[in-house]
Design a protein around this motif. Structure first.
Motif, PDB file in Angstrom:
ATOM      1  N   GLY A 180       0.807  -1.218   0.000  1.00 33.00           N
ATOM      2  CA  GLY A 180       0.000   0.000   0.000  1.00 33.00           C
ATOM      3  C   GLY A 180       0.841   1.269   0.000  1.00 33.00           C
ATOM      4  N   ALA A 181       1.952   1.247  -0.731  1.00 33.47           N
ATOM      5  CA  ALA A 181       2.876   2.398  -0.721  1.00 33.47           C
ATOM      6  C   ALA A 181       2.320   3.562  -1.532  1.00 33.47           C
ATOM      7  CB  ALA A 181       4.237   1.984  -1.273  1.00 33.47           C
ATOM      8  N   GLU A 182       2.817   4.787  -1.225  1.00 35.45           N
ATOM      9  CA  GLU A 182       2.360   5.956  -1.976  1.00 35.45           C
ATOM     10  C   GLU A 182       3.427   6.446  -2.944  1.00 35.45           C
ATOM     11  OE1 GLU A 182       1.937   9.464   0.327  1.00 35.45           O
ATOM     12  OE2 GLU A 182       3.862   9.225   1.316  1.00 35.45           O
ATOM     13  N   ARG A 183       4.651   5.987  -2.728  1.00 31.82           N
ATOM     14  CA  ARG A 183       5.735   6.450  -3.577  1.00 31.82           C
ATOM     15  C   ARG A 183       6.747   5.326  -3.664  1.00 31.82           C
ATOM     16  NH1 ARG A 183       9.557  11.816  -2.304  1.00 31.82           N
ATOM     17  NH2 ARG A 183      10.278  12.052  -4.433  1.00 31.82           N
ATOM     18  N   VAL A 184       7.166   4.978  -4.876  1.00 29.95           N
ATOM     19  CA  VAL A 184       8.201   3.957  -5.026  1.00 29.95           C
ATOM     20  C   VAL A 184       9.343   4.566  -5.816  1.00 29.95           C
ATOM     21  CG1 VAL A 184       8.753   1.585  -5.657  1.00 29.95           C
ATOM     22  CG2 VAL A 184       6.391   2.192  -5.138  1.00 29.95           C
ATOM     23  N   ILE A 185      10.534   4.477  -5.238  1.00 26.30           N
ATOM     24  CA  ILE A 185      11.722   5.106  -5.808  1.00 26.30           C
ATOM     25  C   ILE A 185      12.695   3.998  -6.200  1.00 26.30           C
ATOM     26  CG2 ILE A 185      13.719   6.496  -5.142  1.00 26.30           C
ATOM     27  CD1 ILE A 185      11.696   7.982  -3.230  1.00 26.30           C
ATOM     28  N   TYR A 186      13.112   3.994  -7.468  1.00 26.15           N
ATOM     29  CA  TYR A 186      14.022   2.953  -7.960  1.00 26.15           C
ATOM     30  C   TYR A 186      15.371   3.585  -8.252  1.00 26.15           C
ATOM     31  CZ  TYR A 186       9.696   0.380  -9.028  1.00 26.15           C
ATOM     32  OH  TYR A 186       8.476  -0.243  -8.954  1.00 26.15           O
ATOM     33  N   VAL A 187      16.412   3.109  -7.591  1.00 25.29           N
ATOM     34  CA  VAL A 187      17.732   3.692  -7.804  1.00 25.29           C
ATOM     35  C   VAL A 187      18.580   2.724  -8.636  1.00 25.29           C
ATOM     36  CG1 VAL A 187      19.694   4.782  -6.679  1.00 25.29           C
ATOM     37  CG2 VAL A 187      17.480   4.725  -5.508  1.00 25.29           C
ATOM     38  N   THR A 188      18.690   2.985  -9.918  1.00 23.50           N
ATOM     39  CA  THR A 188      19.551   2.150 -10.783  1.00 23.50           C
ATOM     40  C   THR A 188      20.273   3.028 -11.790  1.00 23.50           C
ATOM     41  OG1 THR A 188      18.175   1.752 -12.748  1.00 23.50           O
ATOM     42  CG2 THR A 188      17.697   0.393 -10.812  1.00 23.50           C
TER      43      THR A 188
END
Ligand code: ARG
Length: 590
Positions: free
Chosen positions: A340-348
Motif C-alpha cells: 500500500g505504498a504511496e511512492r516507489v523510488i528505484y535507484v539504478t
C-alpha cells in the motif's frame, strides 16, 4: 526558514489582493530565495506577471504591493521595508531580531527546524542496491547502494515510513546454467554450504554463461533446470538456496562496512504472482501475442522503423522476465493487499531508464497505480576511472568492491600518518585505524553523492581524499575544528545569553546559511538529488571557516562570546546531522 517563507507568501498574497482586488484569481507572489545575498533573504517576482492583465508597468505594480506591505504591522514585524529592483522584483530582508530568534529556536532542537511530515501516511519504498546472486556486486551497485541509502535516510528523517527493499536478482535463467555447470564440475557446491567461495562462484558463473552461449546441448539442459527450479523441485531449490545464501553473506559484508540497512525481497518473491500479472494484462485487453511472445505495445515509444515497441512480459517458451517481475512488484507494492505504498523510488543506472518507463506505463494502463501514488526512477551515470573510461583495475579486470573500499581506507591511513608526522603528533593505532576507516569510507560515499548523479562520475582516490575542496575530509575537518573550540574552553552547550547579539557580516552570512537547512532537505525529498545537500554542507563549512577565521570567538566579550559559541554549536549540529543523512559518521578529532 520554510515557515517564514510561508508566512511571507500569505502576506504578499494579501497585499496583492488589497492593491489589486480586480486581478483576483491571478495572484501569485512568486516568492523565492534572493538571487544574491546583497538582495536580502527573499525575492518576490509576482508583479511581473500582473503587468499584462492589469496593463500597468510592473515597477508600478510592485510599488503598490510594497505600499500595502509597509502598512502591514505583521509584515513589518518580520522584515525591513522592501526594495524594488530591476523590472519590478520585490526584495525582502528579514529583521535581524527575527533571524536571531530563529537561531535561538534551533539551538538544542534535535530536528534543527526541519518539520516532520504528518504521521499515518502510506509507506515510501526505496528500491536500491539490488545486486544479482552468483555475480559480483559491482561499482554500479555501489552507487545505487550509497545514493539509495542517503535518500532513505532523508525520507526517514522527514518522518516517512520507509521500506528499504533489496530487489536482488535471485531468479531466472542464470540458475539453470549455473546448476547445470556445477553438477558437472563442482557438485558439492549444490548440497553443501560454503563448498566453494563467492569468487569461485562468480568464475563458475562466467564459465557457465560461456558454455550456454556456445553449446546447444548445454542450453537445453539449462532450460530444463530452470523449469525444474521454477516448478519447485526439492533438489534444485536446495541448490538455489545454498547459492543465494553464499552471495547474500558476501553482500552483507559490504553493507555492514558501509552501515547500510536493507530488507531483502528478491525477484523470487514475486514468482508466484507472475501468471496473474499476465492474466490481468490479458483481461484488460492490453496483452498482444507477437511472434509467440506475450507483450504490451508501448504508447509513444517507437523503434527504428517507426514501429511501436513492445514490452515483453512472457517469452515464447512461456517463461517470464525482468519486466514481468517488476510489474508484479508494482502491483504488490502499491496494492492494498501488499505494501500500500504511496511512492516507489528505484535507484539504478541510467541504462535502465527505458525499462522503467515501459514498466511504469504498462502498470498505469493496467490500472495498478492509484492516482495519489508515484513511481520514480532515480537514474545515475557510470562510474569511470581517472582516464574517463569504464573503471577497471590496472590489469583490466572489473574492480571488486572490497578492494576498492580497502584501498580508500589504506590511502586515508597513509595520508593521516603523513600528517601526524608533519604535525609531530603521537596517536594510538586504534585512533589511526578508526579515523582512517571513517575518512576512507566517507570519502567514497561523499564523492558519489556530491556529483549530480545523472552525470557519469570519475572515480579518483586522490580527489575524494583531499583535505580541501568539496570532499568528505573537508567537511569532517570543519566538525573537528568546532569540537576543538570546546576543548579550548568554549563550552558549546553553555547557557544562552538573555539576547543573542550578532553584528558582523560573517555572522549574518553563517546564520542565513544555517537557516536554509529545512529548505534544502525538502528539496532533496522532492528532487531526490543528494548533491544538493552536499553542496549545502560544503558552503556551510566555508561560511563557518570564514566566520571562525575572521571573527574572534573565545576572546570576544559577552554577550558576543556566548552568541558566537551558540553559532558554532549550531554549525556543528547542522554539519553532523547533514553528514548523518549522507550516511557519514562524524569525528571529534582527526
Ligand atoms: N538487479 C538489477 C541489476 O543488477 C537491479 C534491480 C533494480 N530494481 C528493480 N526493481 N528492477 O541491474
Amino acid at each position: 526558514m520554510l515557515r517564514i517563507a510561508q508566512t511571507l507568501e500569505a502576506q504578499l498574497r494579501a497585499a496583492m489582493q488589497q492593491a489589486f482586488p480586480e486581478a483576483d484569481g491571478e495572484l501569485n507572489p512568486a516568492l523565492g530565495p534572493a538571487s544574491k545575498p546583497e538582495f536580502g533573504d527573499f525575492q518576490a517576482n509576482g508583479a511581473l506577471a500582473l503587468a499584462k492583465p492589469l496593463k500597468q508597468a510592473p515597477r508600478q505594480i510592485a510599488a503598490a504591493i510594497v505600499e500595502q506591505l509597509r502598512n502591514s504591522p505583521e509584515f513589518s514585524a518580520l522584515a525591513e521595508a522592501p526594495d524594488i529592483a530591476g523590472p519590478g522584483f520585490i526584495n525582502i530582508t528579514l529583521k535581524p531580531s527575527v533571524l536571531a530568534a530563529e537561531v535561538r529556536q534551533r539551538i538544542g532542537d534535535p530536528r534543527l527546524g526541519v518539520a516532520a511530515v504528518e504521521q499515518a501516511e502510506a509507506p515510501v519504498i526505496v528500491d536500491f542496491s539490488s545486486p544479482n546472486i552468483a555475480k559480483e556486486m559491482h561499482v554500479g551497485h555501489l552507487r545505487s547502494t550509497i545514493i539509495g541509502d542517503c535518500l532513505a535516510r532523508v525520507l526517514e528523517f522527514r518522518g516517512h515510513q520507509v521500506l528499504r527493499l533489496n530487489h536482488v536478482g535471485d531468479w531466472g535463467t542464470q540458475f539453470g546454467m549455473l546448476i547445470t555447470h556445477l553438477k558437472q564440475v563442482a557438485p558439492e557446491a549444490l548440497n553443501t554450504a560454503d563448498a566453494i567461495d563467492l569468487g569461485d562462484l562468480v568464475a563458475f558463473y562466467r564459465e557457465a554463461k560461456k558454455r550456454f552461449d556456445d553449446d546447444e546441448a548445454f542450453q537445453t539442459t539449462s532450460r530444463e533446470e530452470v523449469v525444474k527450479l521454477q516448478g519447485g523441485d526439492a533438489t534444485s531449490l536446495k541448490a538455489w538456496g545454498l547459492l543465494c545464501d553464499q552471495s547474500r553473506r558476501e553482500f552483507q559484508k559490504i553493507y555492514d562496512r558501509l552501515d547500510i540497512r536493507l530488507s531483502e525481497r528478491g525477484e523470487s518473491f514475486y514468482n508466484p504472482q507472475l501468471p496473474a500479472v499476465v492474466d490481468d494484462l490479458r483481461d484488460s485487453g492490453l496483452l498482444v501475442t507477437d511472434e509467440g511472445a506475450g507483450c504490451v505495445f508501448l504508447e509513444g515509444v517507437v523503434g527504428k522503423e517507426g514501429k511501436p515497441l513492445p514490452l515483453i512480459v512472457q517469452k515464447s517458451d512461456g517463461g517470464f522476465n525482468y519486466a514481468t517481475t517488476d510489474l508484479a512488484a508494482i502491483r504488490y507494492r502499491l496494492g492494498a493487499a501488499g505494501d500500500g505504498a504511496e511512492r516507489v523510488i528505484y535507484v539504478t543506472d541510467a541504462g535502465q531508464a527505458a525499462h522503467f518507463a515501459g514498466v511504469f506505463q504498462v502498470a498505469k494502463r493496467a490500472g495498478w497505480v492509484p492516482a495519489a501514488a508515484s513511481l520514480e526512477h532515480v537514474p545515475f551515470g557510470l562510474v569511470q576511472g581517472d582516464d574517463g573510461k569504464k573503471l577497471k583495475t590496472r590489469a583490466g579486470d572489473t574492480v571488486r568492491l572490497k578492494d576498492l573500499l580497502d584501498e580508500a581506507v589504506e590511502r586515508a591511513q597513509a595520508d593521516l600518518r603523513r600528517r601526524l608526522e608533519e604535525e609531530e603528533r603521537q596517536e594510538s593505532d586504534s585512533f589511526i585505524d578508526q579515523v582512517a576507516t571513517t575518512v576512507g569510507l566517507a570519502a567514497v560515499k561523499y564523492a558519489d553523492l556530491s556529483t549530480n548523479r545523472i552525470t557519469n562520475y570519475q572515480f579518483s582516490f586522490e580527489r575524494m581524499l583531499a583535505l580541501t575542496g568539496n570532499t568528505a575530509p573537508y567537511l569532517l575537518y570543519a566538525v573537528v575544528r568546532i569540537s576543538g573550540i570546546a576543548r579550548k574552553g568554549g563550552a558549546l552547550d553553555g547557557e544562552l545569553p538573555e539576547q543573542l547579539v550578532f553584528e558582523e557580516p560573517q555572522e549574518w552570512a553563517l546564520i542565513r546559511q544555517l537557516l536554509q537547512l529545512d529548505a534544502v532537505i525538502s528539496e532533496v525529498e522532492s528532487d531526490l538529488l543528494p548533491n544538493r545537500l552536499c553542496t549545502y554542507l560544503f558552503e556551510l563549512s566555508q561560511s563557518f571557516n570564514r566566520f571562525y577565521d575572521q571573527v574572534p570567538v573565545l576572546k570576544a566579550d559577552e554577550p558576543m562570546r556566548s552568541s558566537r559559541l551558540a553559532l558554532c554549536r549550531l554549525a556543528a549540529d547542522t554539519l553532523k546531522l547533514g553528514l548523518s543523512l549522507l550516511g557519514i559518521p562524524s569525528l571529534e578529532r582527526m
